[in-house]
Write an enzyme that holds these catalytic residues in place. Structure first.
Site, PDB file in Angstrom:
ATOM      1  CG  MET A  13      -1.934  -1.098   1.187  1.00 63.07           C
ATOM      2  SD  MET A  13      -2.914  -1.168  -0.333  1.00 63.07           S
ATOM      3  CE  MET A  13      -3.893   0.302  -0.188  1.00 63.07           C
ATOM      4  CG  ASP A  32       9.448  -0.232   5.201  1.00 65.15           C
ATOM      5  OD1 ASP A  32       9.690  -0.923   6.205  1.00 65.15           O
ATOM      6  OD2 ASP A  32       8.506  -0.484   4.429  1.00 65.15           O
ATOM      7  CB  THR A  90       2.761  -4.208   9.822  1.00 66.28           C
ATOM      8  OG1 THR A  90       4.031  -4.111   9.137  1.00 66.28           O
ATOM      9  CG2 THR A  90       2.352  -5.653   9.910  1.00 66.28           C
ATOM     10  CB  SER A 118      -7.794  -2.681   6.319  1.00 60.31           C
ATOM     11  OG  SER A 118      -6.792  -2.577   5.377  1.00 60.31           O
ATOM     12  CG  HIS A 139      -9.307   2.054   3.759  1.00 57.36           C
ATOM     13  ND1 HIS A 139     -10.426   1.273   3.614  1.00 57.36           N
ATOM     14  CD2 HIS A 139      -8.247   1.200   3.680  1.00 57.36           C
ATOM     15  CE1 HIS A 139     -10.058   0.016   3.446  1.00 57.36           C
ATOM     16  NE2 HIS A 139      -8.752  -0.046   3.488  1.00 57.36           N
ATOM     17  CD  GLU A 151     -14.155   2.455   3.127  1.00 52.28           C
ATOM     18  OE1 GLU A 151     -15.286   2.232   3.568  1.00 52.28           O
ATOM     19  OE2 GLU A 151     -13.194   1.700   3.343  1.00 52.28           O
ATOM     20  CG  ASN A 189     -11.590  -3.932   3.976  1.00 46.80           C
ATOM     21  OD1 ASN A 189     -11.667  -4.480   2.888  1.00 46.80           O
ATOM     22  ND2 ASN A 189     -10.574  -3.166   4.321  1.00 46.80           N
TER      23      ASN A 189
HETATM   24  N1  LIG Z   1      -3.186  -5.075   1.345  1.00 43.97           N
HETATM   25  C1  LIG Z   1      -4.325  -4.459   1.064  1.00 43.97           C
HETATM   26  O1  LIG Z   1      -5.083  -4.866   0.164  1.00 43.97           O
HETATM   27  C2  LIG Z   1      -4.705  -3.218   1.846  1.00 43.97           C
HETATM   28  C3  LIG Z   1      -5.727  -2.407   1.341  1.00 43.97           C
HETATM   29  C4  LIG Z   1      -6.050  -1.214   2.041  1.00 43.97           C
HETATM   30  C5  LIG Z   1      -5.367  -0.893   3.204  1.00 43.97           C
HETATM   31  N2  LIG Z   1      -4.385  -1.733   3.686  1.00 43.97           N
HETATM   32  C6  LIG Z   1      -3.698  -1.346   4.914  1.00 43.97           C
HETATM   33  O2  LIG Z   1      -2.467  -0.737   4.566  1.00 43.97           O
HETATM   34  C7  LIG Z   1      -1.502  -0.973   5.603  1.00 43.97           C
HETATM   35  C8  LIG Z   1      -0.272  -1.626   4.997  1.00 43.97           C
HETATM   36  O3  LIG Z   1      -0.652  -2.844   4.400  1.00 43.97           O
HETATM   37  P1  LIG Z   1       0.232  -3.535   3.264  1.00 43.97           P
HETATM   38  O4  LIG Z   1      -0.640  -4.522   2.573  1.00 43.97           O
HETATM   39  O5  LIG Z   1       0.963  -2.495   2.490  1.00 43.97           O
HETATM   40  O6  LIG Z   1       1.296  -4.337   4.169  1.00 43.97           O
HETATM   41  P2  LIG Z   1       2.782  -4.808   3.788  1.00 43.97           P
HETATM   42  O7  LIG Z   1       3.102  -5.900   4.722  1.00 43.97           O
HETATM   43  O8  LIG Z   1       2.911  -5.019   2.311  1.00 43.97           O
HETATM   44  O9  LIG Z   1       3.664  -3.494   4.136  1.00 43.97           O
HETATM   45  C9  LIG Z   1       3.840  -2.997   5.425  1.00 43.97           C
HETATM   46  C10 LIG Z   1       5.165  -2.269   5.448  1.00 43.97           C
HETATM   47  O10 LIG Z   1       5.260  -1.561   6.690  1.00 43.97           O
HETATM   48  C11 LIG Z   1       6.597  -1.625   7.083  1.00 43.97           C
HETATM   49  N3  LIG Z   1       6.739  -1.305   8.502  1.00 43.97           N
HETATM   50  C12 LIG Z   1       6.488  -2.080   9.585  1.00 43.97           C
HETATM   51  N4  LIG Z   1       6.782  -1.420  10.712  1.00 43.97           N
HETATM   52  C13 LIG Z   1       7.243  -0.201  10.342  1.00 43.97           C
HETATM   53  C14 LIG Z   1       7.746   0.928  11.053  1.00 43.97           C
HETATM   54  N5  LIG Z   1       7.851   0.920  12.375  1.00 43.97           N
HETATM   55  N6  LIG Z   1       8.122   2.028  10.338  1.00 43.97           N
HETATM   56  C15 LIG Z   1       8.047   2.045   8.984  1.00 43.97           C
HETATM   57  N7  LIG Z   1       7.600   0.983   8.263  1.00 43.97           N
HETATM   58  C16 LIG Z   1       7.201  -0.114   8.937  1.00 43.97           C
HETATM   59  C17 LIG Z   1       7.022  -3.044   6.728  1.00 43.97           C
HETATM   60  O11 LIG Z   1       8.450  -3.192   6.701  1.00 43.97           O
HETATM   61  C18 LIG Z   1       6.375  -3.202   5.358  1.00 43.97           C
HETATM   62  O12 LIG Z   1       7.235  -2.789   4.308  1.00 43.97           O
HETATM   63  C19 LIG Z   1      -2.205  -1.824   6.653  1.00 43.97           C
HETATM   64  O13 LIG Z   1      -2.726  -0.982   7.640  1.00 43.97           O
HETATM   65  C20 LIG Z   1      -3.331  -2.476   5.848  1.00 43.97           C
HETATM   66  O14 LIG Z   1      -4.434  -2.836   6.638  1.00 43.97           O
HETATM   67  C21 LIG Z   1      -4.033  -2.875   3.021  1.00 43.97           C
END
Ligand SMILES: NC(=O)c1ccc[n+]([C@@H]2O[C@H](COP(=O)([O-])OP(=O)(O)OC[C@H]3O[C@@H](n4cnc5c(N)ncnc54)[C@H](O)[C@@H]3O)[C@@H](O)[C@H]2O)c1
Length: 290
Positions: A13, A32, A90, A118, A139, A151, A189
């Protein structure tokens, strides 16, 4: 006016959010935990921008200038002059709370903070910051460069100016904002994830195979993608986390995560991103695992 944005998390994301901001002419600080994660994220951005160039949606020059607008970093130091922070780390409440509490001290007093969560309560996340009135949910949908909807979620303390600024920014990104109240998993969701969870139960109970379930929903309900393929695309860990938030937040057994979903996540079978979920992605074509 929002001209510089900090994005926390360069995963699926976060890299998409950085991509659409940079294409819209906004400077981005992309943070990151490691250079390795940042490099992975930047590579995805480059591939996706290149795809847009290939489809005639962007010129080579626009791609090059978008890339120069993204500044990767592993510290919070470059966040001192951003107008907005979008937290996309995460989906874990404790991790997000630490990130949000820590970032506040680095920001200008007027900086807005948005979370891309999410499912987690925007109000609860806002409460760990020094500015709950300038905090809200933004979102984005996956994949960010492609999906139209964002959203927008008000926490209980979010002020109108914050909401309006983020709404205007969403429109600048060529996306459509839709308001949602701060209830577990908001609108998309709240409806989508129970359907995916039900698809996993359908598999678990042997009602259909992976292929049968996905074909049934594609051709029988006209969904562009079957629910199990979609779960693999979202990430099974993300799906499970959202079901847990719904189950705990709404205290209703209809949201109980399917034990098979739990088992897949425990096995590290997280979907496309780990090479295996309901499909195996290690070959040329995805192959159903059941
Ligand atoms: N995957 C989806 O379809 C989706 C859709 C909408 C929203 N989201 C939301 O987006 C967010 C991220 O999801 P994602 O799918 O990209 O996850 P992901 O696992 O692909 O990425 C998360 C990233 O956050 C990094 N991270 C962890 N701790 C950190 C910190 N302290 N500082 C900086 N970076 C840090 C991780 O290293 C990783 O690169 C979540 O809240 C998720 O619910 C996901």
């Amino acid at each position: 006016m929002i001209n510089k944005v900090g994005v926390i998390g360069a995963g699926q994301m976060g890299n998409g959010i950085a991509h659409v901001m940079a294409v819209a002419g906004i400077d981005v600080v992309l943070k990151d935990v490691s250079n390795e994660q940042l490099e992975k994220g930047l590579k995805v951005i480059e591939t996706n921008l290149q795809r847009q160039v290939g489809r005639g949606k962007l010129t080579e020059e626009e791609m090059a200038s978008a890339l120069t607008r993204i500044n990767p970093t592993i510290t919070d130091d470059l966040m001192s002059d951003v107008d907005l922070v979008v937290e996309a780390a995460t989906e874990n409440e404790e991790i997000k709370k630490v990130i949000l509490a820590d970032i506040c001290v680095k920001l200008k007093p007027e900086t807005i903070i948005a979370t891309n969560t999410s499912s987690i309560s925007v109000t609860r996340l806002a409460a760990v910051t020094d500015r709950p009135d300038q905090f809200m949910g933004m979102h984005f949908m996956n994949p960010v460069p492609v999906m139209q909807l964002v959203e927008l979620i008000r926490g209980i303390a979010t002020n109108e100016e914050t909401f309006e600024k983020v709404k205007q920014l969403t429109t600048r990104l060529n996306k459509t904002p839709t308001p949602a109240e701060d209830f577990p998993a908001f609108i998309v969701n709240r409806i989508l994830l129970p359907m995916i969870n039900e698809a996993v139960y359908t598999l678990y109970e042997g009602v259909g195979s992976v292929r049968a379930i996905d074909t049934a929903m594609r051709l029988g309900a006209n969904h562009p993608m079957g629910p199990l393929q979609l779960a693999d695309f979202i990430g099974l860990d993300v799906c499970l986390a959202i079901m847990q938030v719904l189950y705990e937040g709404l205290a209703d057994t209809k949201y109980r995560p399917c034990p098979l979903l739990v088992k897949y996540v425990e096995a590290g079978w997280l979907g496309q991103k780990s090479g295996r979920g309901f499909y195996d992605y290690t070959g040329d074509e995805p192959v159903p695992t059941r």
